[in-house]
Design a protein around this motif. Structure first.
Motif, PDB file in Angstrom:
ATOM      1  N   ALA A  75       0.751  -1.245  -0.004  1.00  0.00           N
ATOM      2  CA  ALA A  75       0.040   0.086  -0.060  1.00  0.00           C
ATOM      3  C   ALA A  75       0.877   1.133  -0.004  1.00  0.00           C
ATOM      4  CB  ALA A  75      -0.976  -0.186   1.285  1.00  0.00           C
ATOM      5  N   THR A  76       2.002   1.276   0.759  1.00  0.00           N
ATOM      6  CA  THR A  76       2.762   2.398   0.771  1.00  0.00           C
ATOM      7  C   THR A  76       3.469   2.723  -0.584  1.00  0.00           C
ATOM      8  OG1 THR A  76       3.330   1.945   3.003  1.00  0.00           O
ATOM      9  CG2 THR A  76       4.901   3.598   1.837  1.00  0.00           C
ATOM     10  N   ALA A  77       4.098   1.507  -1.320  1.00  0.00           N
ATOM     11  CA  ALA A  77       4.601   1.453  -2.549  1.00  0.00           C
ATOM     12  C   ALA A  77       3.610   2.140  -3.507  1.00  0.00           C
ATOM     13  CB  ALA A  77       5.035   0.263  -3.072  1.00  0.00           C
ATOM     14  N   LEU A  78       2.216   1.542  -3.773  1.00  0.00           N
ATOM     15  CA  LEU A  78       1.373   2.275  -4.609  1.00  0.00           C
ATOM     16  C   LEU A  78       1.146   3.710  -4.038  1.00  0.00           C
ATOM     17  CD1 LEU A  78      -1.316  -0.622  -4.356  1.00  0.00           C
ATOM     18  CD2 LEU A  78      -0.033  -0.059  -6.220  1.00  0.00           C
ATOM     19  N   GLY A  79       0.734   3.987  -2.913  1.00  0.00           N
ATOM     20  CA  GLY A  79       0.636   5.205  -2.634  1.00  0.00           C
ATOM     21  C   GLY A  79       1.806   6.467  -2.884  1.00  0.00           C
ATOM     22  N   LEU A  87      -2.325  10.972  -8.359  1.00  0.00           N
ATOM     23  CA  LEU A  87      -3.542  10.123  -8.436  1.00  0.00           C
ATOM     24  C   LEU A  87      -4.043   9.989  -7.004  1.00  0.00           C
ATOM     25  CD1 LEU A  87      -2.261   7.146 -10.935  1.00  0.00           C
ATOM     26  CD2 LEU A  87      -3.807   9.349 -11.392  1.00  0.00           C
ATOM     27  N   LEU A  88      -5.613  10.224  -7.079  1.00  0.00           N
ATOM     28  CA  LEU A  88      -6.131   9.956  -5.758  1.00  0.00           C
ATOM     29  C   LEU A  88      -6.938   8.847  -5.669  1.00  0.00           C
ATOM     30  CD1 LEU A  88      -7.292  13.627  -4.981  1.00  0.00           C
ATOM     31  CD2 LEU A  88      -5.421  12.531  -4.223  1.00  0.00           C
ATOM     32  N   GLU A  89      -7.607   8.168  -6.901  1.00  0.00           N
ATOM     33  CA  GLU A  89      -8.069   7.136  -6.893  1.00  0.00           C
ATOM     34  C   GLU A  89      -7.549   6.211  -8.127  1.00  0.00           C
ATOM     35  OE1 GLU A  89     -12.386   7.313  -7.029  1.00  0.00           O
ATOM     36  OE2 GLU A  89     -12.525   9.154  -5.584  1.00  0.00           O
ATOM     37  N   TYR A  90      -7.292   5.086  -8.104  1.00  0.00           N
ATOM     38  CA  TYR A  90      -6.649   4.221  -9.087  1.00  0.00           C
ATOM     39  C   TYR A  90      -7.153   2.872  -8.957  1.00  0.00           C
ATOM     40  CZ  TYR A  90      -3.324   4.132  -5.249  1.00  0.00           C
ATOM     41  OH  TYR A  90      -2.598   3.932  -4.282  1.00  0.00           O
ATOM     42  N   ARG A 125      -1.725  12.132   2.098  1.00  0.00           N
ATOM     43  CA  ARG A 125      -2.525  12.216   0.942  1.00  0.00           C
ATOM     44  C   ARG A 125      -3.766  11.036   0.854  1.00  0.00           C
ATOM     45  NH1 ARG A 125       2.920  14.380   0.632  1.00  0.00           N
ATOM     46  NH2 ARG A 125       3.152  15.412  -1.410  1.00  0.00           N
ATOM     47  N   SER A 126      -4.949  11.593   1.157  1.00  0.00           N
ATOM     48  CA  SER A 126      -6.018  10.572   1.071  1.00  0.00           C
ATOM     49  C   SER A 126      -6.230   9.858  -0.453  1.00  0.00           C
ATOM     50  CB  SER A 126      -7.242  11.122   1.366  1.00  0.00           C
ATOM     51  OG  SER A 126      -7.444  11.715   2.756  1.00  0.00           O
ATOM     52  N   GLN A 127      -6.273   8.581  -0.453  1.00  0.00           N
ATOM     53  CA  GLN A 127      -6.378   7.730  -1.408  1.00  0.00           C
ATOM     54  C   GLN A 127      -7.344   6.492  -1.384  1.00  0.00           C
ATOM     55  OE1 GLN A 127      -2.437   6.528  -2.601  1.00  0.00           O
ATOM     56  NE2 GLN A 127      -1.403   8.417  -2.709  1.00  0.00           N
ATOM     57  N   GLN A 128      -7.944   6.224  -2.495  1.00  0.00           N
ATOM     58  CA  GLN A 128      -8.608   5.017  -2.542  1.00  0.00           C
ATOM     59  C   GLN A 128      -7.853   4.186  -4.102  1.00  0.00           C
ATOM     60  OE1 GLN A 128     -12.583   6.804  -2.820  1.00  0.00           O
ATOM     61  NE2 GLN A 128     -13.077   5.578  -1.190  1.00  0.00           N
TER      62      GLN A 128
END
Length: 347
Positions: A75-79, A87-90, A125-128
């Protein structure tokens, strides 16, 4: 290693440490500029996690099983990749290497990662995200990279048996590929034979105190025996202790090979030995001598020998100049990334 849409491979290097349950006050210490991979953190609900070098000064889970920390690392690497790409949603397609002896836990890792993707904060940074994930035993990428290179050189299908030794800090993995497929009956992973466990035992027997483990490790990895000693308050020659570490590692490897590898090499002209992992770089000369003594040097390969793009990508990562083993350590994920790209691009 990642790429976005039709872009080029981008290297991403994170340390292996993970610390869970830190306070919001600690997170504020990492609200600084610079390379986010050096100060990475997650917030999942009210749960705070430090990942990579941000966790090194705290009580980390270095020895934890992958099932306990892999989802946070991914999740950290993706973030971080998403932040770089704004990107915020991906959605992400992932190939993930885990130790063979933890392969039974892959469903747990996938479930945890998907739950994190419903809402996570990465470095404020908020992400989904959603994921489609495939799991491979650690070392599979080395084989895929080696097979592709050999087929390119021979202009023919590569059918030899390949014995892969993945020599890591936490474990030693043996993977045996026959006819392009993993032979699970001949493959195994040993946590007991990970470099770090042996290092601590040998360092203690050599009279090195724990405060100097970091300096001794630097001496082993860099080849420079003179290092600053916290115990002695000055520069110390660790030559004797370095010899103990190297000899101890090779002694344990010899016992492992006698029990699990040599039978695969006897009377065989159709077997290659492929070695990877950061420890393999440190012990490269010892390993060459060992397999030369078995009459197998001609069929011995190191995972970073392909050079080229792997070396260039490794050189682009932070502090690569101080880690000469970086290409060897990245080879497994590079092999998986190349294979994944091929699958995605296949019509």
């Amino acid at each position: 290693m990642y790429w976005v849409k039709d872009g080029d491979f981008q290297p991403l290097w994170l340390g292996s440490d993970v610390v869970e349950g830190v306070s919001d006050a600690i997170l504020k210490k990492f609200e600084v500029g610079g390379d986010l991979s050096e100060s990475a953190w997650l917030k999942v609900g009210e749960h705070n996690i430090l990942v990579g070098n941000s966790a090194t000064s705290y009580s980390s889970s270095f020895a934890a099983d992958k099932v306990q920390i892999a989802a946070y690392q991914v999740a950290t690497a993706l973030g971080l990749a998403a932040i770089s790409s704004q990107l915020l949603e991906y959605s992400a397609v992932i190939s993930l290497a885990i130790p063979l002896n933890e392969f039974r836990h892959r469903a747990e890792i996938e479930t945890q990662l998907k739950a994190i993707g419903e809402g996570v904060t990465v470095c404020d940074r908020s992400q989904q995200f959603t994921v489609k994930i495939s799991f491979y035993p650690e070392g599979t990428g080395l084989y895929l990279l080696h097979r592709k290179e050999r087929e390119h050189q021979m202009s023919a299908p590569y059918t030899r048996r390949v014995v892969v030794l993945m020599m890591g800090h936490r474990n030693l993995s043996l993977l045996v590929f026959e006819g392009g497929k993993l032979n699970a009956n001949l493959s195994q992973t040993s946590d007991r034979l990970g470099f770090w466990n042996g290092f601590k035992t040998d360092a203690s027997s050599a009279g090195v105190r724990e405060r100097d483990y970091h300096s001794l490790l630097a001496a082993v990895v860099s080849g420079s025996a003179e290092q600053l000693s916290a115990v002695e308050g000055g520069v110390k020659d660790f030559s004797g202790a370095v010899d103990v570490i190297r000899q101890g590692e090779m002694k344990r490897l010899d016992a492992f090979c006698r029990d699990n590898v040599i039978d695969l090499l006897v009377n065989s002209t159709q077997t290659d030995v492929l070695i990877g992992g950061g420890v393999a770089h440190v012990l490269r000369s010892d390993l060459k001598d060992y397999f030369a003594g078995l009459g197998f040097l001609e069929h011995l390969y190191f995972a970073d020998a392909i050079g080229g793009r792997l070396l260039l990508l490794a050189e682009q990562t932070r502090n690569a100049q101080a880690d000469l083993a970086r290409p060897m350590r990245m080879a497994d994920v590079y092999g998986l990334a190349q294979t994944l790209l091929g699958k995605i691009q296949r019509p």
